[in-house]
Design an enzyme around this catalytic site. Structure first.
Site, PDB file in Angstrom:
ATOM      1  N   HIS A 127       0.827  -1.205   0.000  1.00 15.57           N
ATOM      2  CA  HIS A 127       0.000   0.000   0.000  1.00 15.57           C
ATOM      3  C   HIS A 127       0.867   1.263   0.000  1.00 15.57           C
ATOM      4  O   HIS A 127       0.551   2.234  -0.698  1.00 15.57           O
ATOM      5  CB  HIS A 127      -0.923  -0.001   1.219  1.00 15.57           C
ATOM      6  N   HIS A 173       1.970  -4.129   8.991  1.00 15.09           N
ATOM      7  CA  HIS A 173       3.352  -3.938   8.557  1.00 15.09           C
ATOM      8  C   HIS A 173       4.182  -3.336   9.679  1.00 15.09           C
ATOM      9  O   HIS A 173       3.651  -2.692  10.601  1.00 15.09           O
ATOM     10  CB  HIS A 173       3.425  -3.011   7.330  1.00 15.09           C
TER      11      HIS A 173
END
Length: 299
Positions: free
Chosen positions: A213, A255
């Protein structure tokens, strides 16, 4: 004669090399021992043979892998030697400064990423912001951008617009395939090690490193800022959106901070690569005609 034998025995007792731990240094090589035994036959007494066998066992325990390479008892028995040299132990006990620094940075990265994951649980400290953070992360997903680019390309009637959209579509595909390949290669799990969802499987965003992303957000924002004429507030909002998309993935526990940082760098690299191999209008029209022909054949 008895006096000389007594003096020899006393000298042998006082000799340091005659101690059991140093007897292996006085032993001849194994090949010479085998030849001497073959020549001497049964002249060697049982006491000396037992002492030699004991010294060989001590020698094998002290020297380890050297005896196995020379054909010692451990190599003949087929057992795997697990002894190590003292220098190797010192290397493990005293790692290099580079290894210590890397391990320390990784530990700090994992600790900070877990502390920042406030929106991981529905009833956690970041529960009121969870829906907004999830929507912000969804704006950086590959599926909306791919579908939106294809819809805009289908409705576009200008050559300049089609040229920009074709290159944007190729940039999105490049980013998707590169990040998916790197994630498959590294296979780093997220800080909370959650199983990937349905949308993650569609975008091949299964592992943590690098952040897909974040890479896509930086690449798209740089692409739009470079090819669209936008006002200053919109340009600031576009930069802010790209940054917040990466932060949202950390808040959701997907993440690490290092994954997002590397994703930002990778997105900038993808933008530079697309700009260097930019397809002109004629090439884009050829691709559009090929795609239109395929769709008509399917219909």
């Amino acid at each position: 004669m008895p006096g000389s034998q007594a003096r020899c025995r006393a000298r042998d007792r006082n000799n340091v090399l005659n101690r059991p731990e140093f007897m292996s240094l006085n032993q001849p090589p194994r090949r010479e021992q085998a030849v001497g035994e073959g020549r001497g036959g049964g002249s060697v007494g049982p006491r000396r043979a037992a002492f030699r066998q004991q010294s060989q066992q001590e020698d094998a325990g002290l020297r380890g892998s050297r005896d196995s390479s020379e054909g010692g008892p451990a190599a003949e028995g087929g057992a795997k030697d697990t002894s190590r040299w003292p220098e190797q132990d010192c290397m493990q006990l005293n790692p290099s400064f580079r290894g210590i620094a890397i391990n320390s940075l990784l530990a700090i990265d994992i600790s900070l990423s877990k502390r920042l994951g406030v929106c991981v649980r529905p009833h956690g400290p970041g529960a009121p912001l969870r829906s907004m953070v999830t929507l912000l992360a969804l704006s950086g997903h590959a599926l909306p951008w791919l579908c939106g680019t294809l819809i805009c390309l289908w409705r576009s009637n200008t050559l300049a617009g089609q040229e920009v959209l074709i290159n944007l579509l190729l940039a999105l595909i490049l980013d998707l395939m590169t990040v998916a390949g790197m994630q498959k290669l590294v296979k780093r799990r997220g800080p909370w090690d959650f199983p990937p969802g349905f949308l993650d499987y569609i975008a091949m965003d299964i592992y943590s490193f690098p952040a897909a992303h974040a890479s896509r957000a930086v690449m798209v924002s740089k692409f739009l800022l470079n090819h669209l004429v936008l006002a200053v507030p919109l340009r600031i909002l576009l930069y802010l959106w790209a940054f917040l998309v990466g932060v949202s993935r950390v808040l959701l526990g997907k993440h690490h901070l290092s994954d997002v940082g590397c994703g930002f760098a990778l997105g900038f690299l993808h933008f530079s690569l697309v700009e260097s191999v930019w397809l002109d209008s004629a090439t884009c029209q050829t691709l559009i005609s090929i795609g239109t022909l395929r769709w008509t054949l399917l219909v």
